[in-house]
Design an enzyme around this catalytic site. Structure first.
Site, short mmCIF file in Angstrom:
data_model
loop_
_atom_site.label_atom_id
_atom_site.label_comp_id
_atom_site.label_asym_id
_atom_site.label_seq_id
_atom_site.Cartn_x
_atom_site.Cartn_y
_atom_site.Cartn_z
N SER A 1 50.31 43.38 39.27
CA SER A 1 50.80 44.15 38.12
C SER A 1 49.86 45.31 37.83
O SER A 1 50.31 46.41 37.49
CB SER A 1 50.88 43.27 36.87
N VAL B 1 46.80 40.84 39.47
CA VAL B 1 46.29 42.01 40.19
C VAL B 1 47.43 42.91 40.65
O VAL B 1 47.37 44.14 40.50
CB VAL B 1 45.42 41.57 41.39
N LYS C 1 32.59 35.44 49.36
CA LYS C 1 32.18 36.83 49.14
C LYS C 1 30.86 37.12 49.84
O LYS C 1 30.66 38.20 50.40
CB LYS C 1 32.09 37.11 47.65
N GLU D 1 38.05 46.27 49.88
CA GLU D 1 37.02 46.47 48.85
C GLU D 1 37.20 45.49 47.69
O GLU D 1 36.23 44.96 47.14
CB GLU D 1 37.11 47.91 48.33
N ASP E 1 34.04 30.15 46.14
CA ASP E 1 34.48 31.53 45.97
C ASP E 1 33.33 32.51 46.24
O ASP E 1 33.48 33.49 46.97
CB ASP E 1 35.03 31.72 44.55
N VAL F 1 45.69 63.00 47.48
CA VAL F 1 46.27 62.75 48.80
C VAL F 1 47.37 63.75 49.14
O VAL F 1 47.83 63.79 50.28
CB VAL F 1 46.82 61.31 48.93
#
Lengths: 432, 432
Positions: free
Chosen positions: A16, A14, A205, A129, A201, A33
């Site tokens: 990377s 993630v 969540k 998120e 897992d 932004v």
């Protein structure tokens, strides 16, 4: 505004992806932004490891302090995983007035409330998120998109590994162990798959989702969990015959007062939109009092999808920085925790039994159900498979968990019952 | 903070839903925004009309000025519909520093950019989540949830009326006119259904979606539109035979430079998630470079679902008021308009022809296709239906619109072709 400096804790799959998106989408980000976003420092375990992304080796460090104590770093992105020491890093970064973006569902399910409070007290954003359903912007959907509604039910396929396994078992008629091996070879399951296949897992969540959806702090231990390791080809065969698909489904219900949350293998009617969520894809079904039914579908994991959610959160942090409103957008839960007891949780159930092939067995079994006030929606009595044993498959009408557990115990004790082969929840009615 | 006063322009289906949600969810709203939200004034056409919601008659007015010029009203919710005079009201309200929430896709598709600029100049928010896909928080999904990604394609079933009609035609084998009548009786289609069935309503929504998704101002006239009025039972029959479902599909593609947007009856593979979006439901499929495929599904219209989106926008406005950042969150398009020409738009097509039942006709037709460099994926030649006439159904491989239109014209001129019965886009490949 000067550029925004980001520190990354972790540079795995993630991490990377985050570096890639910040590099590749710099124009898009800058337009939104109004200033450049730069990765300033990245915590890794091994400086000399060969990596499949281009990154200036001078950015790498093995010292977390170089990131969380660097006064020039504005935002810390936590993608290292783990809980206890990671929590320490995140808290220290918050105390150092750094905004946090994390993909860490374990951390958020266990310490979310504490971390969010610390962030808010320090004027920092803490966005997560990516911790639920990877690339699907479901938390924003719940918090902003459906802000005005009262959510009454959430159903989620929120673990890609188990959904991949169940899809393959169903489509190719293969045994659990075979498909697990296949998933491991393809990188969809980890070498130690326990957290996925045991449902932990998904439970993390669902704790996060139901906390947000119901505005009530739901802890991991409030989630009733059953994994998929016991699911057999026979179960899938009968499910199909009855018009259902088997999914590892997170379900959270709010009846206006009390809440129940579970992660369990569940039979869903084939025609339900969640039944056609295949392979490693995730989806969350949201029922709102006013909106009715909505569904959010997408990739639940993977380097770039998860990184998309992280960098979108980063954009949110930076927009808030420009507006000067960091740490002021989180909402504390509206309601105190109020959980249903087993006598208040109602569901239909699928039950598969091996029983002695004797006269009167079915009568004994049905009388146990009727004693406990539970009736059948469907019952299949099947040809003898082994000598002196036959198989009975039952789908009940709605029953309280209390009554159902009493029935299971009485069946266990019945000498005519050789074995309770399987027991799953059933959601809705199949047309068949 | 004192309470927030809201003025409503309109009290039809959606307006009534807004009043209901503000009433019924007052606790939830108050928890989120920290102060009460009250409806102070409602513009109606007829003060004496009997309504199916409880509302204090002293709140009703027939004078828009009483709302848009009332200094105590903070937010104007526009649910009256219409374009020109409505635009006048909205602009005046903005000049009077009122924040706007609107469900008006016609207004936003035609004047969105002008209104957003005015709002921003006056420090006002202008939110319009409800204008596309009713209760589905898709605009937030694009703007916030997928902020960091580059959207390459959007596909949407964004008109509930036509989706209801096509679903019923397909499932019950009924003719268009019959189902339209049924939809009108059920309230799913208006007495004058032109805007829906001609594709205009969907086109407005695709203009709004693609403007946001691609950060490029797409106008209504940039959207190529074809309605569903010509779709016959035969078309649906052949679609099914080939493994497709017919949907009125909005498609918007961005190849990194240029954009194309259309609303057309389209054959989708039965296995595509959008193919199982039935009846009046809507869904938007989003392809992002990093995230891959995501889908947002839910009710596309209706009083309470649409009102949910409006009141969620209202919550957004009030949160911004508390943070003092109204009018500062909108993003102007990043790119100048750059549309593809017909020679750059590629698609597969479904074509149904009635031709003379003579030797050599098929050769003539195929040579027209090959002259224009277009090959067939599938061709069905069907038994003669009428004397001296037979039917040919073709699915092409990808062709440029330019080439395809040249082919259509040459077929029109071919004496062996009695009639081009139908011509639709095809998205993806059916397994069959």
């Amino acid at each position: 505004m000067k550029g925004i400096s980001v520190g990354l804790l972790g540079l795995g799959t993630v991490g990377s992806g985050v570096v890639r998106i910040i590099d590749n989408h710099q124009d898009t980000l800058m337009h939104q932004v109004g200033c450049p976003i730069m990765v300033k420092k990245v915590l890794v375990q091994d400086l000399s490891k060969v990596r499949d992304i281009k990154i200036d080796s001078s950015l790498l460090t093995t010292s977390a302090a170089e990131i969380i104590s660097d006064p020039e770093i504005d935002v810390v992105i936590e993608v290292m995983g783990g809980v206890e020491s990671t929590k320490g890093y995140v808290l220290e970064a918050i105390r150092n007035k750094k905004h946090i973006v994390t993909a860490n569902k374990d951390l958020m399910a266990l310490y979310g409330s504490e971390l969010l409070t610390a962030a808010s007290e320090n004027g920092c954003d803490l966005f997560y998120e990516a911790s639920v359903a990877g690339g699907i912007p479901i938390l924003r959907g719940l918090v902003d998109g459906l802000a005005s509604d009262r959510i009454t039910k959430l159903m989620g396929i929120v673990n890609g590994t188990t959904n991949f396994i169940l899809t393959k078992m169903d489509q190719e008629g293969l045994a659990y162990e075979k498909v697990l091996k296949m998933a491991q070879d393809l990188g969809f399951a980890e070498a130690n798959p326990a957290a996925d296949v045991e449902g932990l897992d998904a439970a993390r969540k669902m704790a996060i989702l139901s906390t947000l959806g119901f505005s009530m702090k739901i802890d991991l231990e409030d989630v009733k969990v059953q994994g998929i390791t016991g699911i057999t080809e026979e179960d899938l065969h009968y499910a199909k015959q009855l018009g259902y698909k088997m999914k590892l489904l997170g379900t959270a219900q709010h009846d206006g007062e009390k809440v129940e949350v579970s992660v369990q293998p569940t039979l869903l009617p084939e025609t339900h939109p969640l039944a056609s969520v295949h392979n490693e894809y995730n989806a969350v079904y949201v029922y709102g009092e006013a909106v009715g039914e909505t569904m959010f579908y997408g990739p639940g994991a993977g380097s770039l999808p998860t990184a998309t959610a992280i960098v979108s959160d980063l954009v949110g942090v930076v927009k808030n920085m420009r507006l000067g409103v960091n740490g002021r957008t989180a909402i504390t839960p509206q309601f105190g925790k109020n959980l249903k007891g087993p006598e208040e949780m109602y569901s239909k159930y699928f039950l598969r039994l091996h029983v002695k092939d004797e006269i009167g067995v079915l009568a004994e079994i049905t009388s146990i159900f009727s004693e406990n006030g539970v009736s059948f929606e469907k019952i299949l009595q099947l040809p003898v498979r082994k000598k002196e044993s036959s198989e009975i498959v039952i789908v009940t009408h709605k029953a309280s968990l209390k009554n159902y557990e009493d029935i299971l115990q009485m069946l266990e004790e019945l000498s005519a019952v050789n074995e309770i082969k399987s027991s799953y929840k059933v959601e809705g009615s199949a047309g068949a």
